[in-house]
Design a protein around this motif. Structure first.
Motif, mmCIF file in Angstrom:
data_model
loop_
_atom_site.group_PDB
_atom_site.id
_atom_site.type_symbol
_atom_site.label_atom_id
_atom_site.label_comp_id
_atom_site.label_asym_id
_atom_site.label_seq_id
_atom_site.Cartn_x
_atom_site.Cartn_y
_atom_site.Cartn_z
ATOM 1 N N THR A 37 -8.738 8.846 2.353
ATOM 2 C CA THR A 37 -8.202 8.817 0.992
ATOM 3 C C THR A 37 -9.326 8.872 -0.032
ATOM 4 O O THR A 37 -9.280 9.661 -0.974
ATOM 5 N N ILE A 38 -10.342 8.060 0.167
ATOM 6 C CA ILE A 38 -11.485 8.037 -0.760
ATOM 7 C C ILE A 38 -12.233 9.363 -0.688
ATOM 8 O O ILE A 38 -12.675 9.885 -1.703
ATOM 9 N N LEU A 85 -8.984 1.233 -2.496
ATOM 10 C CA LEU A 85 -7.841 2.104 -2.795
ATOM 11 C C LEU A 85 -7.407 1.971 -4.250
ATOM 12 O O LEU A 85 -7.019 2.954 -4.895
ATOM 13 N N THR A 86 -7.496 0.762 -4.788
ATOM 14 C CA THR A 86 -7.159 0.531 -6.195
ATOM 15 C C THR A 86 -8.126 1.285 -7.095
ATOM 16 O O THR A 86 -7.712 1.964 -8.042
ATOM 17 N N HIS A 87 -9.424 1.174 -6.822
ATOM 18 C CA HIS A 87 -10.414 1.917 -7.611
ATOM 19 C C HIS A 87 -10.153 3.419 -7.519
ATOM 20 O O HIS A 87 -10.245 4.136 -8.514
ATOM 21 N N ILE A 117 0.849 -1.202 0.000
ATOM 22 C CA ILE A 117 0.000 0.000 0.000
ATOM 23 C C ILE A 117 0.877 1.241 0.000
ATOM 24 O O ILE A 117 0.658 2.172 -0.780
ATOM 25 N N ASP A 118 1.882 1.253 0.859
ATOM 26 C CA ASP A 118 2.768 2.421 0.968
ATOM 27 C C ASP A 118 3.556 2.681 -0.308
ATOM 28 O O ASP A 118 3.977 3.803 -0.563
ATOM 29 N N SER A 119 3.750 1.646 -1.127
ATOM 30 C CA SER A 119 4.477 1.827 -2.383
ATOM 31 C C SER A 119 3.537 2.006 -3.577
ATOM 32 O O SER A 119 3.978 1.923 -4.720
ATOM 33 N N GLY A 120 2.244 2.242 -3.305
ATOM 34 C CA GLY A 120 1.286 2.499 -4.384
ATOM 35 C C GLY A 120 0.757 1.254 -5.065
ATOM 36 O O GLY A 120 0.233 1.322 -6.175
ATOM 37 N N ARG A 121 0.859 0.121 -4.394
ATOM 38 C CA ARG A 121 0.407 -1.137 -4.988
ATOM 39 C C ARG A 121 -0.708 -1.771 -4.147
ATOM 40 O O ARG A 121 -0.606 -2.905 -3.689
ATOM 41 N N ARG A 163 -18.029 2.018 -3.081
ATOM 42 C CA ARG A 163 -18.734 0.744 -2.841
ATOM 43 C C ARG A 163 -17.853 -0.261 -2.108
ATOM 44 O O ARG A 163 -18.285 -0.909 -1.168
ATOM 45 N N LEU A 164 -16.607 -0.402 -2.540
ATOM 46 C CA LEU A 164 -15.720 -1.379 -1.899
ATOM 47 C C LEU A 164 -15.306 -0.924 -0.508
ATOM 48 O O LEU A 164 -15.139 -1.739 0.394
#
Length: 177
Positions: A157-158, A113-115, A76-80, A126-127
């Motif tokens: 974040t969202i 977070l991916t969305h 998560i911290d590396s953007g993945r 939604r997630l």
């Protein structure tokens, strides 16, 4: 006839292209028949063309709980966040039924977070809500992981995306109230 993809590119050498008949061995399956990753992916989990350079794949074997949480945080911290979702998904599938909601809820927050990173505000929201609902029974830390704080972090974040997505006229009228 040579198989082609939607873009018209030659797919004759690509695993998973339907060439007629039973080619399960070509479709990235392990000896037990379970699907395995083959295509390279970008940091947001989107498949790239065969032969393209993607991010390092996430091992599909489940890690112990504390290692799972540490690896998910690193990703998560590396953007993945999509990679974090994969790590958490492996743990939920291998773990006891009593912890399924915990691991699945965390994985859903990572998909949120991916969305968000992909610009999909509706999917992110939604997630986020699905994941938070699954984690509702975990008011305190689980495996040393601060569940409520992570939900708040994802919400923040969202929420940043939601505010940025509002039309200027709506934002101005809200601040005037």
């Amino acid at each position: 006839m040579t198989p082609t993809g939607a873009d018209g590119a030659d797919r004759a050498g690509d695993p998973g292209v339907d060439r007629g008949g039973d080619h399960r061995a070509d479709r990235g399956r392990d000896p037990d028949g379970r699907p395995r990753q083959q295509r390279p992916r970008d940091a947001l989990g989107r498949p790239l063309p065969f032969g393209a350079q993607g991010v390092e794949p996430i091992p599909e074997e489940a890690l112990p709980p504390l290692e799972t949480l540490a690896r998910a945080r690193e990703l998560i911290d590396s953007g993945r966040a999509f990679g974090a979702h994969e790590v958490l998904e492996a743990r939920w599938k291998a773990g006891p039924d009593s912890e399924r909601d915990f691991w699945q809820g965390l994985a859903q927050l990572c998909v949120a977070l991916t969305h968000h990173a992909r610009g999909n505000a509706v999917g992110a929201t939604r997630l986020l809500e699905r994941g938070a609902e699954r984690l509702a029974g975990y008011s305190g830390p689980k495996h040393g992981f601060a569940v409520a704080e992570f939900i708040d972090e994802v919400r923040a974040t969202i929420g940043q995306q939601t505010k940025a997505a509002k039309p200027a006229s709506q934002t101005e009228s809200e601040s005037a109230d």
